[in-house]
Design a protein around this motif. Structure first.
Motif, short mmCIF file in Angstrom:
data_model
loop_
_atom_site.label_atom_id
_atom_site.label_comp_id
_atom_site.label_asym_id
_atom_site.label_seq_id
_atom_site.Cartn_x
_atom_site.Cartn_y
_atom_site.Cartn_z
N LYS A 142 -8.45 8.28 -5.25
CA LYS A 142 -7.93 7.37 -6.26
C LYS A 142 -7.31 6.12 -5.62
O LYS A 142 -7.48 5.00 -6.12
N PHE A 143 -6.64 6.31 -4.50
CA PHE A 143 -6.03 5.17 -3.80
C PHE A 143 -7.10 4.18 -3.34
O PHE A 143 -6.96 2.97 -3.54
N PHE A 144 -8.17 4.68 -2.73
CA PHE A 144 -9.21 3.77 -2.24
C PHE A 144 -9.94 3.08 -3.39
O PHE A 144 -10.26 1.90 -3.30
N LEU A 145 -10.16 3.81 -4.48
CA LEU A 145 -10.88 3.22 -5.61
C LEU A 145 -10.01 2.24 -6.40
O LEU A 145 -10.47 1.16 -6.79
N GLU A 146 -8.77 2.62 -6.65
CA GLU A 146 -7.92 1.81 -7.53
C GLU A 146 -7.10 0.76 -6.81
O GLU A 146 -6.75 -0.27 -7.39
N ASP A 171 -0.42 15.98 -10.11
CA ASP A 171 -0.13 17.38 -10.38
C ASP A 171 0.36 18.05 -9.10
O ASP A 171 0.08 17.61 -8.00
N ASP A 172 1.11 19.11 -9.24
CA ASP A 172 1.62 19.89 -8.09
C ASP A 172 2.59 19.10 -7.22
O ASP A 172 2.79 19.42 -6.05
N ARG A 173 3.19 18.04 -7.76
CA ARG A 173 4.15 17.24 -6.97
C ARG A 173 5.30 18.10 -6.46
O ARG A 173 5.84 17.86 -5.37
N GLU A 174 5.67 19.13 -7.23
CA GLU A 174 6.82 19.96 -6.85
C GLU A 174 6.52 20.84 -5.64
O GLU A 174 7.45 21.43 -5.06
N ASN A 175 5.26 20.93 -5.23
CA ASN A 175 4.90 21.80 -4.10
C ASN A 175 4.94 21.10 -2.75
O ASN A 175 4.58 21.69 -1.73
N ILE A 176 5.33 19.81 -2.74
CA ILE A 176 5.38 19.08 -1.47
C ILE A 176 6.73 18.39 -1.30
O ILE A 176 7.44 18.12 -2.27
N ILE A 177 7.05 18.13 -0.04
CA ILE A 177 8.23 17.35 0.31
C ILE A 177 7.74 16.03 0.88
O ILE A 177 6.89 16.01 1.79
N ASP A 199 0.83 -1.21 0.00
CA ASP A 199 0.00 0.00 0.00
C ASP A 199 0.86 1.26 0.00
O ASP A 199 0.55 2.25 -0.68
N THR A 200 1.93 1.21 0.75
CA THR A 200 2.84 2.37 0.81
C THR A 200 3.42 2.67 -0.57
O THR A 200 3.44 3.82 -1.02
N ALA A 201 3.87 1.62 -1.26
CA ALA A 201 4.45 1.79 -2.59
C ALA A 201 3.41 2.29 -3.59
O ALA A 201 3.70 3.16 -4.42
N ALA A 202 2.19 1.76 -3.50
CA ALA A 202 1.13 2.19 -4.42
C ALA A 202 0.80 3.66 -4.21
O ALA A 202 0.58 4.41 -5.17
N PHE A 203 0.77 4.08 -2.95
CA PHE A 203 0.44 5.47 -2.66
C PHE A 203 1.55 6.41 -3.14
O PHE A 203 1.28 7.48 -3.69
N LEU A 204 2.78 6.01 -2.94
CA LEU A 204 3.91 6.81 -3.43
C LEU A 204 3.85 6.98 -4.94
O LEU A 204 4.14 8.06 -5.48
N HIS A 205 3.47 5.92 -5.63
CA HIS A 205 3.34 5.98 -7.09
C HIS A 205 2.30 7.01 -7.50
O HIS A 205 2.51 7.79 -8.45
N LEU A 206 1.18 7.05 -6.79
CA LEU A 206 0.13 8.03 -7.09
C LEU A 206 0.62 9.45 -6.86
O LEU A 206 0.33 10.36 -7.65
N ARG A 256 -6.17 20.00 -0.29
CA ARG A 256 -6.64 19.95 -1.68
C ARG A 256 -5.78 19.02 -2.53
O ARG A 256 -6.26 18.41 -3.47
N PHE A 257 -4.50 18.96 -2.20
CA PHE A 257 -3.60 18.06 -2.93
C PHE A 257 -3.91 16.59 -2.64
O PHE A 257 -3.90 15.75 -3.54
N MET A 258 -4.20 16.30 -1.36
CA MET A 258 -4.34 14.91 -0.94
C MET A 258 -5.70 14.30 -1.26
O MET A 258 -5.81 13.09 -1.48
N GLU A 259 -6.75 15.10 -1.26
CA GLU A 259 -8.09 14.53 -1.43
C GLU A 259 -8.24 13.67 -2.69
O GLU A 259 -8.65 12.51 -2.60
N PRO A 260 -7.90 14.18 -3.87
CA PRO A 260 -8.05 13.32 -5.07
C PRO A 260 -7.12 12.11 -5.07
O PRO A 260 -7.47 11.06 -5.61
#
Length: 281
Positions: A58-62, A23-29, A11-18, A50-54
């Motif tokens: 997607k994680f729960f659905l996919e 989008d906006d990956r450059e705005n987080i560490i 699950d950790t690896a799948a979430f990291l992949h998402l 707002r970044f995490m909600e979608p």
């Protein structure tokens, strides 16, 4: 900083992949440790919420939805064969893809995505600890209830399909073992089905063609107007005129008689030779 806790490394690896493909990956560490991901904003004005909600939706659905449905199929409904599980799961996906038809008695029920999103918006995802497991247990009850109803509908559909296939095989075996009473028949599907060779035969005379014992053994499935005499006649050739090849009866005739069936458009019957159109059988 948001800290997300996972149940396993997959699950950790799948979430990291998402996250990496968002989008906006450059705005987080992002910092990863064992079954944990820490997310910190790189810009003070950036909203982790707002970044995490979608991404979470997607994680729960996919990543988690099939896992939950397979668990229901095996543990709750006791389908342990993997092939059966996958067939039921595919049926569940087919139901989900036509979401308006999943639960016709509750047409206003929102889609699965909305259930998850609504729950995410009731909590803070800016600087909290977020447990995937706890969120599933305490927040996703309505979503999982919808999945359970979908799985039940898929299982019902699977059982009906199995019954239908068994029924078709029974008819196929019967036809293969029986000598034909009429070598070639024509069926005209023009709003209703007409077995052309029998169209002027009186009902009492028609009953002589029907294997009553066989029909009695399958009362729920065999149509006495068409399928019962057709099966009992067991023709070597069936010419079927129709403009609706997906009609259930058309499919049944094809499935039973297989290579014996020649399917033609309805117009071909209008253009057929006079002996075919006017023969008395």
């Amino acid at each position: 900083m948001l800290e997300i806790i996972f149940e396993d490394d997959q699950d950790t690896a799948a979430f990291l992949h998402l996250i990496q493909h968002s989008d906006d990956r450059e705005n987080i560490i992002v910092r990863e440790s064992i079954r944990k991901i820490e997310i910190e904003k790189a810009e003070p004005a950036f909203s982790i919420q707002r970044f995490m909600e979608p991404i979470l939706v997607k994680f729960f659905l996919e990543c988690k939805e099939d896992e939950h449905m397979l668990s229901l199929i095996e543990e709750t409904y006791c389908f342990t064969d993997q092939d059966e599980q996958q067939q039921i799961l595919q049926l569940a996906h087919s139901i989900i893809e036509g979401e308006a038809d999943v639960l016709p008695f509750e047409p206003m029920k929102p889609p699965r995505k909305q259930y998850i999103l609504d729950e995410l918006r009731t909590i803070c995802l800016e600087d909290e600890v977020f447990s995937i497991r706890s969120f599933q247990i305490f927040r996703l009850g309505k979503y999982y209830e919808q999945l359970r109803e979908t799985v039940e509908a898929a299982i019902d559909e699977y059982k009906m399909e199995q019954e239908y296939q068994n029924f078709i095989q029974t008819l196929r075996d019967y036809v293969m073992a029986k000598p034909p009473r009429i070598k070639k028949v024509h069926i005209v599907h023009d709003g209703s089905f007409t077995l052309w060779e029998m169209r002027y035969v009186p009902e009492r005379e028609k009953m002589k063609y029907i294997d009553r014992r066989f029909v009695r053994d399958h009362p729920m499935y065999i149509d006495s107007h068409l399928l019962a005499p057709l099966i009992s006649i067991a023709p070597d050739e069936v010419v079927l005129y129709t403009d609706q090849p997906e009609h259930m009866m058309v499919r049944t005739i094809q499935n039973v008689f297989q290579e014996r069936v020649q399917m033609l458009p309805l117009q071909a019957f209008s253009n057929a030779e006079t002996p075919v159109k006017h023969s008395e059988g």
